[in-house]
Design an enzyme around this catalytic site. Structure first.
Site, PDB file in Angstrom:
ATOM      1  N   ASP A  75      -2.386  -0.644   5.848  1.00 50.49           N
ATOM      2  CA  ASP A  75      -2.727  -0.037   7.068  1.00 50.49           C
ATOM      3  C   ASP A  75      -4.224   0.388   7.207  1.00 50.49           C
ATOM      4  O   ASP A  75      -4.714   0.978   8.059  1.00 50.49           O
ATOM      5  CB  ASP A  75      -2.185   1.441   7.241  1.00 50.49           C
ATOM      6  CG  ASP A  75      -2.589   2.706   6.230  1.00 50.49           C
ATOM      7  OD1 ASP A  75      -2.920   3.451   6.796  1.00 50.49           O
ATOM      8  OD2 ASP A  75      -2.622   2.309   5.160  1.00 50.49           O
TER       9      ASP A  75
ATOM     10  N   ASP B 246      -0.261   5.127   0.883  1.00 45.23           N
ATOM     11  CA  ASP B 246      -0.444   6.217   1.957  1.00 45.23           C
ATOM     12  C   ASP B 246      -0.701   5.528   3.148  1.00 45.23           C
ATOM     13  O   ASP B 246      -1.337   4.272   3.593  1.00 45.23           O
ATOM     14  CB  ASP B 246      -1.923   6.707   1.781  1.00 45.23           C
ATOM     15  CG  ASP B 246      -1.613   7.687   0.247  1.00 45.23           C
ATOM     16  OD1 ASP B 246      -1.346   9.000   0.581  1.00 45.23           O
ATOM     17  OD2 ASP B 246      -2.151   7.253  -0.630  1.00 45.23           O
TER      18      ASP B 246
ATOM     19  N   ASP C  73       0.972  -1.088  -0.052  1.00 43.48           N
ATOM     20  CA  ASP C  73      -0.058  -0.017   0.067  1.00 43.48           C
ATOM     21  C   ASP C  73       1.063   1.167  -0.100  1.00 43.48           C
ATOM     22  O   ASP C  73       2.138   1.249   0.491  1.00 43.48           O
ATOM     23  CB  ASP C  73      -0.878  -0.034   1.228  1.00 43.48           C
ATOM     24  CG  ASP C  73      -1.528   1.189   1.401  1.00 43.48           C
ATOM     25  OD1 ASP C  73      -2.303   1.549   0.396  1.00 43.48           O
ATOM     26  OD2 ASP C  73      -1.401   1.981   2.582  1.00 43.48           O
TER      27      ASP C  73
END
EC number: 3.6.1.-
Length: 260
Positions: A212, A10, A8
Site C-alpha cells: 500500500d 501495515d 506488506d
C-alpha cells in the site's frame, strides 16, 4: 498460482486497528496447506515479526526493516544491509529543520530520544516498543535504518533537506504518509525479495505481492503479480498504474481477493 506470496503488514494485512483479522489468518493457513511459501515484507523490526510468527505458529520468511534484513523459516539471517556509519552519523547529528521525531533501528531494537506514546498504538498486537536513549551516543556501526515520523508536508520538506545532504549515499522513501525512512543505497523490499527468491530457487515471476505504500513500489513492480491496496498512497498508484487495485485493509481485502 504463484509459488510465493509476499505481504506488506501495515495498511495491507493489518487492519486499521493494527491487528490481523481472523479471515486473514485463515487464508494464510490455507496458502501454507497448498505449499505456497509465505513471506512478510515489512518495515517492522525482525524481533517483533519473529514474536508475531511464534504467537501465530506461522511458518514464513521475513523481509524486515524495509529490506535491511532477510530471515529464513528457522530464523537464520540470509541477508543484511546497514547504513554506512558516516551516513548514520550525518543524519543523527545534523540539525534538521523539522518537527518530526527521529527513530533509529539496529539488531537490538528500536531507539528514540523521547517518549511518544501515540506511536505505540501501532504495536498493540505485538507489544513491541521503543527504547529511550541519548541519540548522540548511538553506536554508528550497525544502524539498519533511521526514520522520521510526523506531518506529511513537514516530512516532504525534510526529504529535500536529506537529499541535499546525502545525495546518492542513501535511499529515501515514505513507508507511510507520516513516516520517511533513510535506508542503505539499493535497499528495498524488491531487492530483498530477489535475494530470497534466489535462495529458494525461484524467480520473481513465481511471486505475487500485496502492498500500500511507496516502500512497496519495487516489490510490487518486480513480481509476476503485484496488487495495490484500495487504501494505498496515491503516489504508489501513480507509479504503478498498470497494477490492479483491490479493496481496503479494513475489509481484509487480501483475504477476500485470495479466496474469491
Amino acid at each position: 498460482m504463484a509459488r510465493l506470496a509476499a505481504f506488506d503488514m501495515d495498511g495491507t494485512l493489518l487492519m486499521p486497528d493494527h491487528h490481523l483479522g481472523e479471515k486473514t489468518l485463515s487464508t494464510l493457513a490455507r496458502l501454507r496447506e497448498r505449499d505456497i511459501t509465505l513471506t512478510f515484507a515489512t518495515g517492522r523490526h525482525a524481533l517483533e515479526m519473529q514474536h508475531i510468527l511464534g504467537a501465530l505458529s506461522l511458518d514464513a520468511y521475513l523481509i524486515t526493516g524495509n529490506g535491511t534484513r532477510v530471515h529464513s523459516l528457522e530464523g537464520e539471517l540470509l541477508h543484511r544491509d546497514d547504513l554506512p556509519a558516516d551516513v548514520a552519523e550525518l543524519v543523527l547529528y545534523q540539525q534538521w529543520d523539522t518537527r518530526a521525531s527521529m527513530h533509529i533501528f539496529n539488531d537490538d531494537g528500536w531507539f528514540t530520544g523521547k517518549e511518544i506514546p501515540a506511536l505505540l498504538q501501532a504495536f498493540v498486537y505485538s507489544g513491541f516498543r521503543y527504547q529511550i536513549i541519548d541519540v548522540k551516543k548511538m553506536p554508528l556501526g550497525s544502524v539498519t535504518k533511521i526514520c522520521f515520523c510526523g506531518d506529511h508536508d513537514d516530512l516532504t520538506r525534510l526529504q529535500i533537506q536529506l537529499y541535499e545532504a546525502l545525495g546518492e549515499r542513501a535511499h529515501l522513501c515514505f513507508s507511510a504518509t507520516d513516516c520517511l525512512e533513510v535506508l542503505p543505497v539499493g535497499c528495498n523490499k524488491g531487492a530483498a525479495l530477489t535475494v530470497l527468491t534466489q535462495h529458494l530457487g525461484l524467480s520473481l515471476r513465481d511471486c505475487m505481492a500485496f502492498g500500500d505504500a511507496m516502500n512497496d513500489r519495487e516489490m510490487l513492480g518486480s513480481v509476476g503479480s503485484g496488487f495495490i491496496m484500495g487504501n494505498a498512497m496515491p503516489q504508489l498508484r501513480a507509479e504503478l498504474p498498470h497494477l490492479p487495485v483491490i479493496g481496503h485493509c479494513r475489509n481484509q481485502a487480501v483475504s477476500h481477493y485470495l479466496t474469491h
